[in-house]
Motif scaffolding. Sequence first.
Motif, short mmCIF file in Angstrom:
data_model
loop_
_atom_site.label_atom_id
_atom_site.label_comp_id
_atom_site.label_asym_id
_atom_site.label_seq_id
_atom_site.Cartn_x
_atom_site.Cartn_y
_atom_site.Cartn_z
N UNK A 31 5.00 7.35 -15.82
CA UNK A 31 4.31 6.13 -15.47
C UNK A 31 4.29 5.06 -16.53
N UNK A 32 4.93 5.31 -17.68
CA UNK A 32 5.03 4.24 -18.68
C UNK A 32 5.85 3.08 -18.14
N UNK A 33 6.84 3.40 -17.32
CA UNK A 33 7.66 2.39 -16.66
C UNK A 33 7.83 2.79 -15.20
N UNK A 34 7.87 1.80 -14.33
CA UNK A 34 8.21 1.99 -12.93
C UNK A 34 9.36 1.07 -12.58
N UNK A 35 10.14 1.47 -11.58
CA UNK A 35 11.20 0.61 -11.10
C UNK A 35 11.22 0.61 -9.58
N UNK A 36 11.71 -0.48 -9.03
CA UNK A 36 11.89 -0.55 -7.59
C UNK A 36 13.14 0.25 -7.22
N UNK A 37 12.98 1.24 -6.37
CA UNK A 37 14.11 2.03 -5.91
C UNK A 37 14.67 1.46 -4.62
N UNK A 38 13.77 1.08 -3.70
CA UNK A 38 14.21 0.61 -2.38
C UNK A 38 13.33 -0.53 -1.93
N UNK A 39 13.95 -1.51 -1.28
CA UNK A 39 13.24 -2.57 -0.57
C UNK A 39 14.01 -2.86 0.70
N UNK A 40 13.32 -2.83 1.84
CA UNK A 40 14.03 -3.04 3.10
C UNK A 40 13.14 -2.86 4.31
N UNK A 41 13.75 -2.45 5.43
CA UNK A 41 13.07 -2.43 6.72
C UNK A 41 12.15 -1.23 6.91
N UNK A 42 12.32 -0.16 6.13
CA UNK A 42 11.63 1.08 6.45
C UNK A 42 10.18 1.08 5.95
N UNK A 43 9.29 1.44 6.87
CA UNK A 43 7.89 1.68 6.54
C UNK A 43 7.72 3.19 6.42
N UNK A 44 7.67 3.69 5.18
CA UNK A 44 7.65 5.13 4.94
C UNK A 44 6.28 5.71 5.29
N UNK A 45 6.27 6.67 6.21
CA UNK A 45 5.04 7.37 6.57
C UNK A 45 4.84 8.61 5.71
N UNK A 46 5.92 9.40 5.57
CA UNK A 46 5.89 10.61 4.76
C UNK A 46 7.25 10.83 4.14
N UNK A 47 7.29 11.30 2.89
CA UNK A 47 8.55 11.55 2.20
C UNK A 47 8.60 12.99 1.73
N UNK A 48 9.83 13.53 1.65
CA UNK A 48 10.04 14.89 1.16
C UNK A 48 11.27 14.90 0.27
N UNK A 49 11.08 15.20 -1.03
CA UNK A 49 12.17 15.25 -2.00
C UNK A 49 12.19 16.63 -2.65
N UNK A 50 13.10 17.52 -2.23
CA UNK A 50 13.20 18.83 -2.88
C UNK A 50 13.86 18.77 -4.25
N UNK A 51 14.60 17.70 -4.51
CA UNK A 51 15.21 17.48 -5.82
C UNK A 51 15.25 15.98 -6.09
N UNK B 72 0.83 -1.19 0.00
CA UNK B 72 0.00 0.00 0.00
C UNK B 72 0.87 1.25 0.00
N UNK B 73 0.48 2.24 -0.81
CA UNK B 73 1.20 3.51 -0.87
C UNK B 73 0.76 4.41 0.29
N UNK B 74 1.74 4.90 1.04
CA UNK B 74 1.46 5.83 2.13
C UNK B 74 1.68 7.29 1.72
N UNK B 75 2.61 7.52 0.79
CA UNK B 75 2.89 8.89 0.36
C UNK B 75 3.52 8.86 -1.01
N UNK B 76 3.50 10.02 -1.67
CA UNK B 76 4.11 10.17 -2.99
C UNK B 76 4.65 11.57 -3.11
N UNK B 77 5.65 11.74 -3.97
CA UNK B 77 6.27 13.05 -4.20
C UNK B 77 6.73 13.11 -5.65
N UNK B 78 6.14 14.02 -6.43
CA UNK B 78 6.49 14.18 -7.83
C UNK B 78 7.09 15.56 -8.07
N UNK B 79 8.24 15.55 -8.76
CA UNK B 79 8.94 16.78 -9.10
C UNK B 79 8.44 17.38 -10.41
N UNK B 80 7.87 16.53 -11.26
CA UNK B 80 7.31 16.95 -12.54
C UNK B 80 6.24 15.95 -12.93
#
Length: 387
Positions: A87-107, A60-68
């Motif tokens: 969204x034509x293609x997606x890739x796995x960036x991370x898999x591991x222990x962290x349950x992301x509640x909120x993300x912030x990507x300025x770049x 389940x997606x908890x948060x999303x952050x799009x720069x464009x």
Amino acid sequence: MNWTKKIHLKALTILSAGLLAVSSGGAAAPVHAAPAGAGDHGLLKQLQAKYLAAEETPLSFNDLAFLSADTGRAAGKGFMIGTSDGGSHFQKIYEGQWNFRQISFPDNVHGWALASVQEQNGAYLIGTSDGGKTWKRISESQVGFERIAFTDSKHGFGYVRAFTYYTEDGGRSWSQIKTPANTRGAEFTSRNNGWAVVVAPGEGYRVMKTTDGGSTWKLALKSAFAYPEYGQVYAKGDQVYALLYGGSGMSQTSYSLYASGNQGKSWTRVIAQETAGGGPAPGSGSALLKKGPASGRPGNMQLAGSSTAFLAGYSPAGEQVAVGRTVNAGKQWSNLPAIAGYEARISFPDSKAGWMAVKGADTSSLYATKDGGMTWTEKFAFKGKSQ
């Protein structure tokens, strides 16, 4: 200017000392489109299959952050995925222990998150300097932040309901910004400029404004009726929105949305939604609309351009999600067509292109819009065993 002295995480009552997660170098971001035909949704089948082997519900997606419109990320329990081609293609960036509640990507390289270790209740502040592939703890112990917002690779804000903190070194140390007594939610667009929703017991509520880093606060909006449980201010340029939350019950939330297109000099009460379960809408005065998007609970807001803003709304009982929109800083408001879902969170990088993470009964999906929320196209979905 009366700025508070910088203190390390361990000196705050809600934080403890940690390691800086952002490196001085800039690694290349990992969000790149895969070759056509090689990066479709099947790329993530292993991740989903592994999770469903142990859980009945889908990832389940908890948060999303799009720069464009093309580039962004979405994350949840134990994973983060990304796209750089809309969204034509997606890739796995991370898999591991962290349950992301909120993300912030300025770049596209530096990012921060509030994340727990799987099912733990508390959250840590973690950071990445390679676009999300690897994460390091910034706080050694759990933090009390309810929300974070970073403006660049070093500067950011951490929020709890009554207090605001500021960092100039990527989250390694924080200084508290002075907010008024009885603050129930704050928002800063820069170190000097900020807003606060303040409850005046027995009198109502106030929306206050500072232009000197919290040294002084001035009244921007007030009401003597039905003050809110808490509030959230969203501000960008001349646009300011005060989202005031009333009571909740029976899967319903009462709320009001006020809008200003001139930095708080004048306001329009856009939405005043009262519910049987939540009671009266906070505030007073006539409103443009008596219901918000999906006639349900308010989600997050996104401000785009000089006069456009979006509010997510969702109705678990009605099984619908939608966005509301203004294109003239709140003078007019439209609740746009709903789609199926129980809960939604939005990210709009501009006034037309946007993304929405939607949780359903047995699915969690990413939708994209190119027409400012009028229509949505599903781009990715995690589905449960019954799907």
